[in-house]
Enzyme design. Structure first.
Site, PDB file in Angstrom:
ATOM      1  N   CYS A   1       0.854  -1.196   0.000  1.00 10.37           N
ATOM      2  CA  CYS A   1       0.000   0.000   0.000  1.00 10.37           C
ATOM      3  C   CYS A   1       0.887   1.242   0.000  1.00 10.37           C
ATOM      4  O   CYS A   1       1.705   1.439   0.900  1.00 10.37           O
ATOM      5  CB  CYS A   1      -0.916  -0.005   1.224  1.00 10.37           C
ATOM      6  SG  CYS A   1      -1.804   1.538   1.445  1.00 10.37           S
TER       7      CYS A   1
ATOM      8  N   CYS B   1       0.568   3.398   3.193  1.00 14.17           N
ATOM      9  CA  CYS B   1       1.217   2.760   4.352  1.00 14.17           C
ATOM     10  C   CYS B   1       2.730   2.962   4.265  1.00 14.17           C
ATOM     11  O   CYS B   1       3.396   3.208   5.281  1.00 14.17           O
ATOM     12  CB  CYS B   1       0.865   1.277   4.428  1.00 14.17           C
ATOM     13  SG  CYS B   1      -0.796   0.957   5.085  1.00 14.17           S
TER      14      CYS B   1
ATOM     15  N   HIS C   1      -4.629   1.114   8.376  1.00  7.51           N
ATOM     16  CA  HIS C   1      -5.021   0.888   6.985  1.00  7.51           C
ATOM     17  C   HIS C   1      -6.508   0.557   6.889  1.00  7.51           C
ATOM     18  O   HIS C   1      -6.971  -0.444   7.404  1.00  7.51           O
ATOM     19  CB  HIS C   1      -4.213  -0.238   6.331  1.00  7.51           C
ATOM     20  CG  HIS C   1      -4.636  -0.466   4.912  1.00  7.51           C
ATOM     21  ND1 HIS C   1      -4.058   0.197   3.845  1.00  7.51           N
ATOM     22  CD2 HIS C   1      -5.626  -1.222   4.383  1.00  7.51           C
ATOM     23  CE1 HIS C   1      -4.667  -0.157   2.729  1.00  7.51           C
ATOM     24  NE2 HIS C   1      -5.622  -1.027   3.027  1.00  7.51           N
TER      25      HIS C   1
ATOM     26  N   HIS D   1      -6.151   3.302   0.154  1.00  8.56           N
ATOM     27  CA  HIS D   1      -5.983   3.552   1.590  1.00  8.56           C
ATOM     28  C   HIS D   1      -6.790   4.812   1.859  1.00  8.56           C
ATOM     29  O   HIS D   1      -6.537   5.859   1.232  1.00  8.56           O
ATOM     30  CB  HIS D   1      -4.495   3.749   1.909  1.00  8.56           C
ATOM     31  CG  HIS D   1      -4.173   4.020   3.357  1.00  8.56           C
ATOM     32  ND1 HIS D   1      -3.256   3.280   4.074  1.00  8.56           N
ATOM     33  CD2 HIS D   1      -4.632   4.963   4.223  1.00  8.56           C
ATOM     34  CE1 HIS D   1      -3.167   3.747   5.316  1.00  8.56           C
ATOM     35  NE2 HIS D   1      -4.006   4.781   5.426  1.00  8.56           N
TER      36      HIS D   1
ATOM     37  N   HIS E   1      -8.302   8.154   2.413  1.00  7.29           N
ATOM     38  CA  HIS E   1      -7.656   9.465   2.495  1.00  7.29           C
ATOM     39  C   HIS E   1      -8.668  10.556   2.239  1.00  7.29           C
ATOM     40  O   HIS E   1      -9.615  10.378   1.472  1.00  7.29           O
ATOM     41  CB  HIS E   1      -6.483   9.568   1.522  1.00  7.29           C
ATOM     42  CG  HIS E   1      -6.827   9.233   0.098  1.00  7.29           C
ATOM     43  ND1 HIS E   1      -6.940   7.935  -0.344  1.00  7.29           N
ATOM     44  CD2 HIS E   1      -7.082  10.019  -0.971  1.00  7.29           C
ATOM     45  CE1 HIS E   1      -7.251   7.945  -1.637  1.00  7.29           C
ATOM     46  NE2 HIS E   1      -7.351   9.202  -2.043  1.00  7.29           N
TER      47      HIS E   1
END
Ligand code: 5GP
Ligand code: ZN
Length: 114
Positions: free
Chosen positions: A3, A6, A45, A97, A99
């Protein structure tokens, strides 16, 4: 897990950090769509806003929204700003992920997508 965000949180990929706490990381978008364009993400995550929001997931999202006014103040967005999150294919989410785009620094178009 492979990811991108991450990896950014871990510092494996460089980013321009604007805010960090125990649960949240925020950094300048690499391709800004406004004079200020920051991505605010939970360190935990989560794939998107479509994920079940309970327990630690809910705490992660709550922490993001506690951080946003602090980030806005730091970036002098007192005249206002916009927060957007894209979900899935139709939402044109490119990074899986969760956001939140924090956009400001100018009067934004009334119907602006991203
Ligand atoms: P999405 O389209 O998934 O809602 O938004 C992903 C955002 O991540 C885009 O605005 C894109 O410019 C930004 N982005 C993609 N890769 C990177 C990167 O490596 N670094 C930074 N700072 N932003 C990135
Ligand atoms: Zn991730």
């Amino acid at each position: 897990m492979d990811c991108l965000f991450c990896k950014i949180i871990k510092g494996e990929i460089p980013s321009k950090c604007v805010y960090e706490d125990e649960k949240v990381y925020a950094f300048h978008d690499i391709n800004p769509q406004a004079p200020v364009h920051v991505l605010v993400i939970p360190k935990r995550h989560l794939g998107s806003a479509d994920e079940v929001c309970e327990g630690e997931n809910a705490a992660a999202v709550s922490a993001v929204f506690c951080a946003i006014p602090k980030i806005a103040e730091k970036l002098e967005l007192g005249d206002g700003y916009r927060v957007i999150t894209n979900v899935g294919e139709n939402g044109c989410q490119s990074v899986k992920h969760l956001h939140f785009h924090l956009l400001g620094g100018a009067k934004l178009p009334e119907n602006m997508g991203i």
